[in-house]
Write a protein that holds these residues in place. Structure first.
Motif, PDB file in Angstrom:
ATOM      1  N   SER A  19       0.832  -1.198   0.000  1.00  0.00           N
ATOM      2  CA  SER A  19       0.000   0.000   0.000  1.00  0.00           C
ATOM      3  C   SER A  19       0.870   1.253   0.000  1.00  0.00           C
ATOM      4  O   SER A  19       2.057   1.207   0.346  1.00  0.00           O
ATOM      5  N   ASP A  20       0.274   2.356  -0.371  1.00  0.00           N
ATOM      6  CA  ASP A  20       0.981   3.631  -0.298  1.00  0.00           C
ATOM      7  C   ASP A  20       1.185   4.025   1.173  1.00  0.00           C
ATOM      8  O   ASP A  20       0.455   3.565   2.058  1.00  0.00           O
ATOM      9  N   LYS A  21       2.183   4.870   1.407  1.00  0.00           N
ATOM     10  CA  LYS A  21       2.393   5.381   2.756  1.00  0.00           C
ATOM     11  C   LYS A  21       1.278   6.362   3.097  1.00  0.00           C
ATOM     12  O   LYS A  21       1.100   7.369   2.419  1.00  0.00           O
ATOM     13  N   LEU A  22       0.536   6.029   4.139  1.00  0.00           N
ATOM     14  CA  LEU A  22      -0.602   6.851   4.541  1.00  0.00           C
ATOM     15  C   LEU A  22      -0.242   7.691   5.762  1.00  0.00           C
ATOM     16  O   LEU A  22       0.472   7.228   6.650  1.00  0.00           O
ATOM     17  N   LYS A  23      -0.731   8.899   5.807  1.00  0.00           N
ATOM     18  CA  LYS A  23      -0.533   9.775   6.955  1.00  0.00           C
ATOM     19  C   LYS A  23      -1.824   9.782   7.758  1.00  0.00           C
ATOM     20  O   LYS A  23      -2.860  10.279   7.293  1.00  0.00           O
ATOM     21  N   VAL A  24      -1.785   9.190   8.953  1.00  0.00           N
ATOM     22  CA  VAL A  24      -2.978   9.068   9.793  1.00  0.00           C
ATOM     23  C   VAL A  24      -2.616   9.472  11.217  1.00  0.00           C
ATOM     24  O   VAL A  24      -1.434   9.651  11.552  1.00  0.00           O
ATOM     25  N   ASN A  25      -3.643   9.583  12.047  1.00  0.00           N
ATOM     26  CA  ASN A  25      -3.453   9.863  13.476  1.00  0.00           C
ATOM     27  C   ASN A  25      -3.662   8.583  14.268  1.00  0.00           C
ATOM     28  O   ASN A  25      -4.642   7.863  14.046  1.00  0.00           O
ATOM     29  N   ASP A  26      -2.739   8.307  15.196  1.00  0.00           N
ATOM     30  CA  ASP A  26      -2.897   7.118  16.017  1.00  0.00           C
ATOM     31  C   ASP A  26      -3.920   7.378  17.120  1.00  0.00           C
ATOM     32  O   ASP A  26      -4.602   8.413  17.129  1.00  0.00           O
ATOM     33  N   LEU A  27      -4.036   6.438  18.064  1.00  0.00           N
ATOM     34  CA  LEU A  27      -5.034   6.558  19.119  1.00  0.00           C
ATOM     35  C   LEU A  27      -4.850   7.819  19.953  1.00  0.00           C
ATOM     36  O   LEU A  27      -5.827   8.407  20.432  1.00  0.00           O
ATOM     37  N   GLU A  28      -3.610   8.259  20.129  1.00  0.00           N
ATOM     38  CA  GLU A  28      -3.308   9.434  20.944  1.00  0.00           C
ATOM     39  C   GLU A  28      -3.333  10.722  20.126  1.00  0.00           C
ATOM     40  O   GLU A  28      -3.015  11.792  20.643  1.00  0.00           O
ATOM     41  N   GLY A  29      -3.667  10.622  18.845  1.00  0.00           N
ATOM     42  CA  GLY A  29      -3.747  11.810  18.002  1.00  0.00           C
ATOM     43  C   GLY A  29      -2.436  12.222  17.365  1.00  0.00           C
ATOM     44  O   GLY A  29      -2.373  13.280  16.723  1.00  0.00           O
ATOM     45  N   HIS A  37      -7.453  -2.676  -3.281  1.00  0.00           N
ATOM     46  CA  HIS A  37      -6.513  -1.619  -2.930  1.00  0.00           C
ATOM     47  C   HIS A  37      -7.200  -0.532  -2.096  1.00  0.00           C
ATOM     48  O   HIS A  37      -6.661  -0.077  -1.077  1.00  0.00           O
ATOM     49  N   THR A  38      -8.381  -0.114  -2.532  1.00  0.00           N
ATOM     50  CA  THR A  38      -9.086   0.961  -1.817  1.00  0.00           C
ATOM     51  C   THR A  38      -9.500   0.526  -0.418  1.00  0.00           C
ATOM     52  O   THR A  38      -9.285   1.246   0.566  1.00  0.00           O
ATOM     53  N   GLN A  39     -10.076  -0.667  -0.307  1.00  0.00           N
ATOM     54  CA  GLN A  39     -10.525  -1.144   0.996  1.00  0.00           C
ATOM     55  C   GLN A  39      -9.350  -1.454   1.920  1.00  0.00           C
ATOM     56  O   GLN A  39      -9.472  -1.320   3.144  1.00  0.00           O
ATOM     57  N   SER A  40      -8.222  -1.858   1.362  1.00  0.00           N
ATOM     58  CA  SER A  40      -7.040  -2.122   2.194  1.00  0.00           C
ATOM     59  C   SER A  40      -6.546  -0.829   2.839  1.00  0.00           C
ATOM     60  O   SER A  40      -6.184  -0.814   4.022  1.00  0.00           O
TER      61      SER A  40
END
Length: 288
Positions: free
Chosen positions: A105-115, A146-149
């Motif tokens: 998958s592409d590298k995704l930028k997300v927030n973890d549980l602590e933000g 791909h999208t759902q992953s």
């Protein structure tokens, strides 16, 4: 849509049938040219049409491949058995690979549980188990996977902290990759069952803090490591001081009152815990 087997016969038997019909067509056309019989002409035309229909029914199935058949918009079935086959003529066939497929998958930028903003990517290993669903229930099953992953990866990443700073028993993305991977696999299986896809494995392949907080988080990790090391040093120093005082007392080398013990403990703790080497002090008189 339920997957069902497609009617078929061995392709080499089909070739034999094709040759027989071809011979009948040649014979009928020859009889027509000699006798100009309408019956011979009709038989020749029918034989030619049958030859065309038989020719359109031949198909080859490669290993770990399936073909889904439709006739005038109606689903007929699927063939998974490799080989050369003769099937119903005039059918439209769509090929589906049954091989194991993996993608990063592409590298995704997300927030973890602590933000905290983090970068995360995963490798997903899957294969198609229901060819009919893969063809008819979604527009393009590979794009759907791909999208759902990526959607599932974002969801799982937001359920756990990057690192467990305050609780050593808490599941974190960095320290419990196996547990997180198992949860990701289960989540993706629920999402992709609609497309007839089986998730074999899903694992995190890249995990890092985002660039804007990476330096601050590195300092926090270093501080935690220093505190842990200090804790071990202090515990060891206390044990060593206690052992030294007990040994002096047991062997009767020197009599220590409470004030002397306190001073000795202070000197030994400073010498052991200090980062820098201690300078010896020679006492030529009373310790008071």
């Amino acid at each position: 849509m339920k997957e069902k087997d497609m009617y078929r016969i061995n392709g080499f038997l089909g070739i034999l049938l094709f040759l027989l019909v071809g011979a009948a067509a040649v014979y009928s056309f020859r009889q027509f040219t000699l006798t100009e019989s309408p019956v011979s002409f009709i038989l020749a035309v029918i034989s030619a049409v049958v030859l065309f229909l038989l020719l359109s029914g031949f198909t080859v199935i490669q290993p770990n491949q399936a073909k889904v058949f439709t006739l005038f918009g109606r689903y007929l079935g699927v063939i998974k058995h490799e080989g050369f086959w003769l099937t119903l003529p005039l059918t439209i066939r769509k090929t589906v690979s049954l091989r194991v497929i993996n993608f990063n998958s592409d590298k995704l930028k997300v927030n973890d549980l602590e933000g905290n903003p983090i970068e995360i990517a995963a490798v997903v290993v899957y294969k198609v188990f229901d060819s009919a669903k893969a063809v008819f229930d979604v527009e393009n099953y590979k794009t759907f996977v791909h999208t759902q992953s990526e959607t599932g990866l974002r969801h799982i990443a937001s359920q756990y902290p990057y690192d467990n700073v305050n609780n050593d028993y808490e599941v974190s993305l960095r320290q419990h990759s196996d547990e997180v991977g198992d949860e990701l696999t289960k989540d993706l299986q629920k999402r992709l069952e609609l497309a007839g896809v089986e998730i074999i494995e899903a694992r995190i392949m890249h995990l890092a803090y985002s660039s804007e907080i990476a330096h601050a988080m590195l300092q926090r990790q270093q501080a935690k490591a220093v505190l842990a090391a200090r804790k071990v040093i202090v515990e060891g120093a206390v044990s060593m001081v206690k052992s030294a005082i007990d040994q002096l007392k047991d062997e009767g080398i020197v009599e220590l009152d409470e004030e002397k013990k306190a001073q000795m403990v202070n000197n030994l703790m400073v010498a052991i815990v200090s980062d820098k080497g201690s300078q010896p002090v020679i006492n030529t008189g009373s310790i008071y």
